[in-house]
Scaffold this motif. Structure first.
Motif, PDB file in Angstrom:
ATOM      1  N   ALA A 497       0.828  -1.209   0.000  1.00  0.00           N
ATOM      2  CA  ALA A 497       0.000   0.000   0.000  1.00  0.00           C
ATOM      3  C   ALA A 497       0.859   1.254   0.000  1.00  0.00           C
ATOM      4  CB  ALA A 497      -0.942  -0.014   1.198  1.00  0.00           C
ATOM      5  N   SER A 498       1.969   1.232   0.717  1.00  0.00           N
ATOM      6  CA  SER A 498       2.836   2.403   0.807  1.00  0.00           C
ATOM      7  C   SER A 498       3.551   2.704  -0.504  1.00  0.00           C
ATOM      8  CB  SER A 498       3.855   2.220   1.925  1.00  0.00           C
ATOM      9  OG  SER A 498       4.646   1.052   1.707  1.00  0.00           O
ATOM     10  N   GLN A 499       3.575   1.745  -1.446  1.00  0.00           N
ATOM     11  CA  GLN A 499       4.219   1.965  -2.734  1.00  0.00           C
ATOM     12  C   GLN A 499       3.280   2.613  -3.747  1.00  0.00           C
ATOM     13  OE1 GLN A 499       5.439  -2.219  -3.197  1.00  0.00           O
ATOM     14  NE2 GLN A 499       7.564  -1.488  -3.290  1.00  0.00           N
ATOM     15  N   VAL A 500       2.020   2.778  -3.371  1.00  0.00           N
ATOM     16  CA  VAL A 500       1.043   3.397  -4.257  1.00  0.00           C
ATOM     17  C   VAL A 500       0.896   4.868  -3.874  1.00  0.00           C
ATOM     18  CG1 VAL A 500      -1.357   3.388  -5.034  1.00  0.00           C
ATOM     19  CG2 VAL A 500      -0.183   1.223  -4.603  1.00  0.00           C
ATOM     20  N   ILE A 501       1.185   5.734  -4.832  1.00  0.00           N
ATOM     21  CA  ILE A 501       1.076   7.175  -4.564  1.00  0.00           C
ATOM     22  C   ILE A 501      -0.387   7.536  -4.325  1.00  0.00           C
ATOM     23  CG2 ILE A 501       1.448   9.458  -5.547  1.00  0.00           C
ATOM     24  CD1 ILE A 501       3.680   8.183  -7.250  1.00  0.00           C
ATOM     25  N   ALA A 502      -1.258   7.015  -5.134  1.00  0.00           N
ATOM     26  CA  ALA A 502      -2.697   7.256  -4.984  1.00  0.00           C
ATOM     27  C   ALA A 502      -3.430   6.187  -5.785  1.00  0.00           C
ATOM     28  CB  ALA A 502      -3.066   8.652  -5.482  1.00  0.00           C
ATOM     29  N   HIS A 503      -4.650   5.905  -5.377  1.00  0.00           N
ATOM     30  CA  HIS A 503      -5.500   5.035  -6.183  1.00  0.00           C
ATOM     31  C   HIS A 503      -6.849   5.706  -6.357  1.00  0.00           C
ATOM     32  CE1 HIS A 503      -7.045   3.622  -2.196  1.00  0.00           C
ATOM     33  NE2 HIS A 503      -8.167   3.506  -2.881  1.00  0.00           N
ATOM     34  N   ALA A 504      -7.495   5.396  -7.457  1.00  0.00           N
ATOM     35  CA  ALA A 504      -8.764   6.058  -7.767  1.00  0.00           C
ATOM     36  C   ALA A 504      -9.633   5.106  -8.575  1.00  0.00           C
ATOM     37  CB  ALA A 504      -8.515   7.337  -8.548  1.00  0.00           C
ATOM     38  N   PHE A 505     -10.946   5.282  -8.432  1.00  0.00           N
ATOM     39  CA  PHE A 505     -11.928   4.446  -9.119  1.00  0.00           C
ATOM     40  C   PHE A 505     -12.762   5.283 -10.087  1.00  0.00           C
ATOM     41  CE2 PHE A 505     -11.468   1.320  -5.648  1.00  0.00           C
ATOM     42  CZ  PHE A 505     -11.539   0.129  -6.366  1.00  0.00           C
ATOM     43  N   ILE A 506     -13.133   4.666 -11.185  1.00  0.00           N
ATOM     44  CA  ILE A 506     -14.237   5.130 -12.017  1.00  0.00           C
ATOM     45  C   ILE A 506     -15.278   4.014 -11.971  1.00  0.00           C
ATOM     46  CG2 ILE A 506     -15.038   5.597 -14.365  1.00  0.00           C
ATOM     47  CD1 ILE A 506     -13.556   7.922 -13.286  1.00  0.00           C
ATOM     48  N   GLU A 507     -16.476   4.332 -11.500  1.00  0.00           N
ATOM     49  CA  GLU A 507     -17.537   3.325 -11.368  1.00  0.00           C
ATOM     50  C   GLU A 507     -18.607   3.592 -12.404  1.00  0.00           C
ATOM     51  OE1 GLU A 507     -18.880   3.515  -7.371  1.00  0.00           O
ATOM     52  OE2 GLU A 507     -17.009   2.780  -6.517  1.00  0.00           O
ATOM     53  N   ALA A 508     -18.758   2.663 -13.330  1.00  0.00           N
ATOM     54  CA  ALA A 508     -19.743   2.807 -14.394  1.00  0.00           C
ATOM     55  C   ALA A 508     -20.801   1.722 -14.259  1.00  0.00           C
ATOM     56  CB  ALA A 508     -19.066   2.687 -15.761  1.00  0.00           C
ATOM     57  N   PRO A 509     -22.055   2.052 -14.496  1.00  0.00           N
ATOM     58  CA  PRO A 509     -23.078   1.009 -14.481  1.00  0.00           C
ATOM     59  C   PRO A 509     -22.847   0.022 -15.616  1.00  0.00           C
ATOM     60  CG  PRO A 509     -23.983   3.076 -15.300  1.00  0.00           C
ATOM     61  CD  PRO A 509     -22.618   3.379 -14.790  1.00  0.00           C
ATOM     62  N   GLN A 510     -22.907  -1.241 -15.284  1.00  0.00           N
ATOM     63  CA  GLN A 510     -22.674  -2.287 -16.279  1.00  0.00           C
ATOM     64  C   GLN A 510     -23.943  -2.517 -17.082  1.00  0.00           C
ATOM     65  OE1 GLN A 510     -21.517  -6.994 -16.155  1.00  0.00           O
ATOM     66  NE2 GLN A 510     -20.821  -5.726 -14.465  1.00  0.00           N
ATOM     67  N   ARG A 511     -23.774  -3.038 -18.280  1.00  0.00           N
ATOM     68  CA  ARG A 511     -24.945  -3.315 -19.117  1.00  0.00           C
ATOM     69  C   ARG A 511     -25.854  -4.329 -18.428  1.00  0.00           C
ATOM     70  NH1 ARG A 511     -22.413  -5.897 -24.406  1.00  0.00           N
ATOM     71  NH2 ARG A 511     -21.138  -4.032 -24.167  1.00  0.00           N
ATOM     72  N   GLY A 512     -27.164  -4.155 -18.615  1.00  0.00           N
ATOM     73  CA  GLY A 512     -28.133  -5.066 -18.031  1.00  0.00           C
ATOM     74  C   GLY A 512     -28.307  -4.911 -16.537  1.00  0.00           C
ATOM     75  N   THR A 513     -27.909  -3.769 -15.964  1.00  0.00           N
ATOM     76  CA  THR A 513     -27.966  -3.613 -14.517  1.00  0.00           C
ATOM     77  C   THR A 513     -29.323  -3.117 -14.057  1.00  0.00           C
ATOM     78  OG1 THR A 513     -26.767  -2.646 -12.636  1.00  0.00           O
ATOM     79  CG2 THR A 513     -27.227  -1.200 -14.484  1.00  0.00           C
ATOM     80  N   LYS A 514     -29.587  -3.306 -12.788  1.00  0.00           N
ATOM     81  CA  LYS A 514     -30.748  -2.709 -12.132  1.00  0.00           C
ATOM     82  C   LYS A 514     -30.258  -1.511 -11.329  1.00  0.00           C
ATOM     83  CE  LYS A 514     -31.607  -6.641 -10.150  1.00  0.00           C
ATOM     84  NZ  LYS A 514     -32.197  -7.699  -9.294  1.00  0.00           N
ATOM     85  N   ARG A 515     -31.120  -0.566 -11.097  1.00  0.00           N
ATOM     86  CA  ARG A 515     -30.713   0.609 -10.341  1.00  0.00           C
ATOM     87  C   ARG A 515     -31.833   1.040  -9.417  1.00  0.00           C
ATOM     88  NH1 ARG A 515     -30.843   5.768 -14.556  1.00  0.00           N
ATOM     89  NH2 ARG A 515     -33.050   5.669 -15.038  1.00  0.00           N
ATOM     90  N   ALA A 516     -31.451   1.660  -8.320  1.00  0.00           N
ATOM     91  CA  ALA A 516     -32.432   2.134  -7.335  1.00  0.00           C
ATOM     92  C   ALA A 516     -31.753   3.157  -6.442  1.00  0.00           C
ATOM     93  CB  ALA A 516     -32.974   0.969  -6.505  1.00  0.00           C
ATOM     94  N   ARG A 517     -32.560   3.897  -5.721  1.00  0.00           N
ATOM     95  CA  ARG A 517     -32.033   4.884  -4.784  1.00  0.00           C
ATOM     96  C   ARG A 517     -33.077   5.157  -3.721  1.00  0.00           C
ATOM     97  NH1 ARG A 517     -34.285   9.921  -5.580  1.00  0.00           N
ATOM     98  NH2 ARG A 517     -35.463  10.180  -7.513  1.00  0.00           N
ATOM     99  N   VAL A 518     -32.622   5.693  -2.602  1.00  0.00           N
ATOM    100  CA  VAL A 518     -33.539   6.176  -1.584  1.00  0.00           C
ATOM    101  C   VAL A 518     -33.842   7.632  -1.901  1.00  0.00           C
ATOM    102  CG1 VAL A 518     -32.634   4.603   0.163  1.00  0.00           C
ATOM    103  CG2 VAL A 518     -31.683   6.900  -0.025  1.00  0.00           C
ATOM    104  N   GLN A 519     -34.832   8.186  -1.218  1.00  0.00           N
ATOM    105  CA  GLN A 519     -35.174   9.584  -1.467  1.00  0.00           C
ATOM    106  C   GLN A 519     -33.974  10.476  -1.170  1.00  0.00           C
ATOM    107  OE1 GLN A 519     -38.962  10.965   0.118  1.00  0.00           O
ATOM    108  NE2 GLN A 519     -39.660   8.850   0.311  1.00  0.00           N
ATOM    109  N   HIS A 520     -33.677  11.359  -2.127  1.00  0.00           N
ATOM    110  CA  HIS A 520     -32.572  12.311  -2.032  1.00  0.00           C
ATOM    111  C   HIS A 520     -31.208  11.625  -2.004  1.00  0.00           C
ATOM    112  CE1 HIS A 520     -35.416  15.602  -1.162  1.00  0.00           C
ATOM    113  NE2 HIS A 520     -36.059  14.704  -0.444  1.00  0.00           N
ATOM    114  N   GLY A 521     -31.177  10.348  -2.329  1.00  0.00           N
ATOM    115  CA  GLY A 521     -29.923   9.609  -2.275  1.00  0.00           C
ATOM    116  C   GLY A 521     -29.365   9.300  -3.650  1.00  0.00           C
ATOM    117  N   PRO A 522     -28.145   8.767  -3.709  1.00  0.00           N
ATOM    118  CA  PRO A 522     -27.492   8.464  -4.982  1.00  0.00           C
ATOM    119  C   PRO A 522     -28.035   7.182  -5.600  1.00  0.00           C
ATOM    120  CG  PRO A 522     -26.104   7.745  -3.186  1.00  0.00           C
ATOM    121  CD  PRO A 522     -27.285   8.432  -2.551  1.00  0.00           C
ATOM    122  N   LEU A 523     -27.851   7.068  -6.894  1.00  0.00           N
ATOM    123  CA  LEU A 523     -28.206   5.826  -7.568  1.00  0.00           C
ATOM    124  C   LEU A 523     -27.246   4.720  -7.168  1.00  0.00           C
ATOM    125  CD1 LEU A 523     -29.084   6.996 -11.196  1.00  0.00           C
ATOM    126  CD2 LEU A 523     -30.621   5.833  -9.617  1.00  0.00           C
TER     127      LEU A 523
END
Length: 667
Positions: A497-523
């Motif tokens: 872990a100490s050898q990694v300057i930084a790590h980052a994610f890009i999260e994309a919805p996959q094809r054929g996915t389901k989606r939902a959210r709570v009120q005022h919340g994220p997908l």
């Protein structure tokens, strides 16, 4: 750039079969109610932080402090929100100014309650970087913290550490993620989050009798004529004074009444069987397709899907679909007619469609699809009664007609002819009217039974959905998945872990996915395509995963290695309130693209803001942090590491100045 048996593609734009986004009602809504107290505002801010949305958490916690709610607990969470998920290399001038503002407002932490101790420990972590502490001392202090405060610090501030302390903290964090990844019965609950709140079954009512006005008119006129003719025949017979003829007349009248009443029951039962048989036969008229995207079309799709999946055992699918086509049409029309006048989504009554199709399958397997024929078969007593009435009528007429025609040729013949013609006209109309009055209670009994069974099915489904996870639980599970994916990538590349300057994610919805959210919340999505970037001294290591969030399973599909100066451009195009795409362009390669957000245009409540919802979704995905890192790499290339080291040294000096007053309060 080193390729590792993968291709340079990460297209997340293609989407097939998206389930319409739903809004679920669970505890932990992110709605700030009107007139909320400062403490309530703070608690909602904490919910945002725990759901990995630090940007909104900062705003709400700062608002609570401005309104006078400023305890050690509040300041503790405010510091977490300011630094959550970041390391020293990612702190920019705005972060440092925010940290300076927070520290200026902090009270001197002299107490020994859990939150004060936690607040001092956060300051300890920061003073460690500015050279005031040894790693062993920091490690010891973290180990002595109350469990809640220690978990929060490790969870949100673990990436601030470096060196051996970071490696030990990372191992603890990964171990904890492994323990919590399937906690709270995730495997049996996470799918529930993507299920809409079911609508209750609607009770059907048989309504009023429905018959043609022409039948009513014919029944009245012809019935009146028949009674008048029969009465006239009786008057003529009474004038003759023959007892045998009067007895025959009485038998004929009684036979007429009995045969009409029992005959109408016989006719109704026969008609009901024919109507039920017709429900099994596809409509002969050409059915027009429902408008695309409408309620009826979606109901069609769910019916087709369920009938395609719920095939009885030992039955050919095509034969099953062919034989049940008529019943499928009838059930589809019933559901559409029941719910189309309400603001109902097709997914909200999918449980009802599944119940109806399962019922058809069960009756098919038990060979009871035509059980109505037995139920509505005319009993022998009704048939016997009707035939007996007809015999009495025929016997009476056999004696009456010759006698009355011989005694009064003109009048007698006229009344007999009128009675016969009126009876022929009246009987069908009267049967239709009486049949409707018999249909009403029969239909209502059937509808009540359907409502009872559907209510039981609804309750079973509602009970199954009862353990619906909160958005906070979804965020915790997803964060565990992220940590374990990073750990998997580290092990693949044999990095600490100490050898990694930084790590980052890009999260994309996959094809054929389901989606939902709570009120005022994220997908939230059931399936993700995750692009993980590990920034090291040697360049960027990228691993793309297909992540099945429902099953907590993932596997890598792409591995890429490239130098910092190979990154030509990083950009996000699209409106925040519509579809947005991430694009990373390499100097000598095809663009790496991914769909990172989509239009949130369904089920928007009146008190919700589309822009705020989009921002919450992006905040929860960590996109702002990822863009900050990758845009810096794209702008500075191979000089990014050297520049980052200079920025770190400057930030350490600033931290030392900011945290000077706290060193004297350390135990």
């Amino acid at each position: 750039m080193t390729m590792t048996d993968f291709t340079n593609t990460a297209s997340g734009d293609a989407r097939v079969g998206y389930q319409a986004g739903i809004v679920v009602n669970v505890n932990g809504s992110y709605k700030v109610p009107p007139g909320a107290t400062p403490e309530e505002i703070f608690r909602i801010g904490v919910e945002f932080l725990k759901a990995r949305m630090p940007l909104e958490a900062r705003k709400l916690i700062a608002k609570a402090i401005a309104l006078g709610h400023a305890t050690e607990e509040v300041h503790f969470y405010r510091l977490l929100a300011q630094l959550s998920g970041k390391n020293l290399r990612e702190l920019n001038s705005d972060d440092m100014e925010g940290l300076k503002t927070i520290c200026a407002e902090l009270p001197t932490p002299h107490g020994n309650d859990d939150w004060t101790v936690g607040l001092r420990s956060v300051a300890s972590m920061l003073t460690y970087f500015s050279g005031a502490d040894e790693p062993a001392l920091l490690d010891k202090e973290l180990a002595g913290l109350p469990p809640l405060q220690r978990e929060l610090i490790v969870d949100h501030l673990g990436e601030l550490l470096d060196g051996s302390v970071q490696d030990r903290m990372w191992l603890r964090s990964v171990e904890r993620a492994g323990q919590l990844q399937l906690a709270n019965d995730r495997e049996n609950r996470v799918w529930i989050f993507f299920e809409p709140e079911p609508r209750r079954p609607r009770r059907r009512y048989a309504g009023r009798p429905r018959f043609r006005f022409a039948d009513l008119l014919l029944a009245i006129i012809s019935g009146g004529a028949f009674l008048y003719a029969v009465g006239s025949i009786g008057w003529l017979l009474a004038q003759g004074g023959k007892a045998t003829l009067l007895l025959a007349y009485a038998a004929a009248v009684a036979g007429t009444a009995v045969s009409l009443w029992s005959g109408s029951a016989w006719h109704f039962r026969a008609q009901r069987v024919r109507a039920k048989d017709a429900e099994l036969v596809p409509s002969r008229r050409r059915r027009r397709d429902a408008p695309a995207g409408g309620f009826a079309r979606k109901v069609d799709q769910i019916f087709d899907d369920c009938f395609g999946r719920y095939v009885p055992r030992d039955t050919d699918r095509s034969y099953w679909l062919k034989q049940t086509r008529g019943l499928r049409e009838r059930l589809r029309d019933e559901v559409v007619d029941m719910y189309r006048d309400q603001p109902v989504k097709a997914d909200e009554i999918a449980w009802l469609i599944r119940h109806l199709v399962a019922d058809v399958k069960q009756r098919w397997q038990k060979d009871t699809l035509t059980a109505y024929r037995q139920r509505w078969r005319t009993p022998a007593r009704i048939q016997a009664t009707c035939l007996a009435g007809l015999l009495a009528l025929a016997g009476g007429c056999f004696h009456i007609v010759p006698a009355i025609v011989s005694e009064s040729p003109i009048a007698g013949t006229g009344w007999v002819a009128l009675a016969l013609i009126a009876a022929v006209i009246c009987a069908p109309a009267l049967f239709a009217i009486l049949g409707e009055y018999r249909r009403i209670p029969a239909d209502q009994t059937e509808y009540d039974e359907q409502y009872r069974t559907r209510s039981l099915a609804y309750q079973r489904w509602a009970d199954k959905l009862a353990p619906r996870p909160s958005d906070r639980e979804m965020a915790d599970w997803l964060e565990c998945d992220r940590k374990l994916l990073v750990d998997k990538a580290l092990r693949q590349y044999r990095l600490r872990a100490s050898q990694v300057i930084a790590h980052a994610f890009i999260e994309a919805p996959q094809r054929g996915t389901k989606r939902a959210r709570v009120q005022h919340g994220p997908l939230r999505y059931s399936k993700y395509q995750m692009l993980l970037f590990l920034l090291t001294d040697d360049g960027v290591r990228q691993v793309n995963f297909l992540h099945d969030f429902e099953n907590a399973d993932s596997f890598p599909i792409v591995r890429l290695n490239y130098r910092f100066d190979a990154v030509a451009a990083v950009r996000v195009h699209g409106s925040p309130t519509s579809r947005q795409h991430f694009e990373l362009t390499l100097v000598n390669g095809a663009p790496i693209t991914a769909l990172i957000s989509e239009t949130i245009d369904e089920n928007i409540r009146p008190d919700e803001d589309v822009t705020a919802l989009s921002e919450a979704t992006l905040d929860a995905s960590g996109l702002p942090r990822t863009l900050n890192v990758l845009e810096g790499v794209a702008a500075e290339g191979k000089e990014w590491i050297r520049y980052q080291q200079r920025r770190i040294e400057h930030r350490l000096e600033v931290l030392g100045d900011i945290l000077g007053p706290f060193r004297s309060t350390r135990r």
